[in-house]
Design an enzyme around this catalytic site. Sequence first.
Site, mmCIF file in Angstrom:
data_model
loop_
_atom_site.group_PDB
_atom_site.id
_atom_site.type_symbol
_atom_site.label_atom_id
_atom_site.label_comp_id
_atom_site.label_asym_id
_atom_site.label_seq_id
_atom_site.Cartn_x
_atom_site.Cartn_y
_atom_site.Cartn_z
ATOM 1 N N GLU A 43 28.926 40.681 12.243
ATOM 2 C CA GLU A 43 30.327 40.454 11.876
ATOM 3 C C GLU A 43 30.831 40.923 10.398
ATOM 4 O O GLU A 43 29.607 41.746 9.008
ATOM 5 C CB GLU A 43 30.841 39.186 11.094
ATOM 6 C CG GLU A 43 30.154 37.797 12.665
ATOM 7 C CD GLU A 43 30.178 36.540 11.571
ATOM 8 O OE1 GLU A 43 30.543 35.663 12.332
ATOM 9 O OE2 GLU A 43 29.674 36.674 10.813
ATOM 10 N N ARG A 69 41.131 40.356 -10.707
ATOM 11 C CA ARG A 69 40.810 40.998 -9.905
ATOM 12 C C ARG A 69 40.584 39.786 -9.180
ATOM 13 O O ARG A 69 39.334 38.226 -9.497
ATOM 14 C CB ARG A 69 40.081 41.284 -9.369
ATOM 15 C CG ARG A 69 39.713 42.731 -9.663
ATOM 16 C CD ARG A 69 41.149 43.405 -8.446
ATOM 17 N NE ARG A 69 41.221 45.223 -8.712
ATOM 18 C CZ ARG A 69 42.076 45.585 -8.303
ATOM 19 N NH1 ARG A 69 42.703 45.062 -7.032
ATOM 20 N NH2 ARG A 69 41.496 47.204 -8.289
ATOM 21 N N ALA A 81 42.924 53.053 -8.642
ATOM 22 C CA ALA A 81 42.465 53.765 -6.965
ATOM 23 C C ALA A 81 43.696 52.630 -6.451
ATOM 24 O O ALA A 81 44.877 51.782 -6.717
ATOM 25 C CB ALA A 81 41.259 52.818 -6.994
ATOM 26 N N GLU A 97 49.085 57.048 -6.173
ATOM 27 C CA GLU A 97 48.245 55.903 -7.009
ATOM 28 C C GLU A 97 48.254 55.971 -8.252
ATOM 29 O O GLU A 97 48.730 55.218 -9.242
ATOM 30 C CB GLU A 97 46.905 55.496 -6.571
ATOM 31 C CG GLU A 97 47.024 54.480 -5.239
ATOM 32 C CD GLU A 97 47.566 53.258 -5.276
ATOM 33 O OE1 GLU A 97 47.658 52.872 -5.856
ATOM 34 O OE2 GLU A 97 47.724 52.938 -3.682
ATOM 35 N N GLY A 120 26.864 46.443 4.858
ATOM 36 C CA GLY A 120 26.258 45.364 5.461
ATOM 37 C C GLY A 120 27.623 45.398 5.919
ATOM 38 O O GLY A 120 26.975 44.251 6.822
ATOM 39 N N GLU A 124 34.756 49.926 4.345
ATOM 40 C CA GLU A 124 35.198 50.920 3.617
ATOM 41 C C GLU A 124 34.646 51.783 3.354
ATOM 42 O O GLU A 124 33.813 51.936 3.299
ATOM 43 C CB GLU A 124 36.055 50.019 2.982
ATOM 44 C CG GLU A 124 36.251 50.256 2.030
ATOM 45 C CD GLU A 124 37.181 49.308 0.468
ATOM 46 O OE1 GLU A 124 37.751 50.011 -0.479
ATOM 47 O OE2 GLU A 124 35.894 48.515 0.754
ATOM 48 N N GLU A 143 55.057 45.677 -6.686
ATOM 49 C CA GLU A 143 55.647 44.340 -7.014
ATOM 50 C C GLU A 143 54.569 43.368 -6.874
ATOM 51 O O GLU A 143 53.833 43.935 -5.989
ATOM 52 C CB GLU A 143 56.315 44.355 -6.426
ATOM 53 C CG GLU A 143 57.182 42.522 -5.998
ATOM 54 C CD GLU A 143 58.217 42.381 -4.712
ATOM 55 O OE1 GLU A 143 58.233 40.517 -4.617
ATOM 56 O OE2 GLU A 143 58.740 43.035 -4.743
ATOM 57 N N GLU A 145 52.142 43.877 -9.427
ATOM 58 C CA GLU A 145 50.789 44.417 -10.187
ATOM 59 C C GLU A 145 51.124 44.526 -11.142
ATOM 60 O O GLU A 145 52.281 44.562 -12.043
ATOM 61 C CB GLU A 145 50.967 46.311 -9.689
ATOM 62 C CG GLU A 145 49.319 46.894 -9.735
ATOM 63 C CD GLU A 145 49.452 47.532 -9.058
ATOM 64 O OE1 GLU A 145 48.487 47.989 -8.580
ATOM 65 O OE2 GLU A 145 50.675 48.331 -8.926
#
Length: 187
Positions: A43, A69, A81, A97, A120, A124, A143, A145
């Site tokens: 998965e 976050r 980023a 960015e 794992g 990405e 918007e 952020e």
Amino acid sequence: MISSQPDPLEERELSSEQLLDGRLLKVWRDRVLLPDGSEGVREYIRHPGAVVVVAVLPDGRLLFERQFRYPLRRVFLELPAGKIDPGEDILACAQRELREETGYEAQQWRYVGVMHPCIGYSNERIEIFLATGLGHVGRQLDEGEFLELLALSVEEAEEAIHRGELTDGKSIAALYRSLPVLEAGVG
């Protein structure tokens, strides 16, 4: 010497099923053939990729952001980023960015390399850029952020890592991948 033979550790996909089709993340479950001939289940998250920018101000300090976050429910210190849009060139993404989040544009861009933060459970990749010759043009946050900017010297950033104040993996990796260039006096 490069071999045309498959790697003996390679796992081959037998079937694939999408479990979640989110706005950012896509979750898949694959049935795979293992190196010993048995079958297993994997998965993982498919991610569109991202960029991270080590932006060097004229005085040699680096631009960092403080941003909340949600998954960890706290504010993190990190380098600028963002996610690569479908079909977007990675340099164009880095430039976008940096401008949107910090309000700076750079005259010089250097590709530093790529990192894979979560091998794992995700495909990405994060492309690392070094930006110099910065000039402020005004930022244009997305918007929803919200972030604060701060500038740290390389030494201050390293101290923040060792004190546990800078724990974001992409920022740590990008900083250390960029150190040879930074130590050579770029900026």
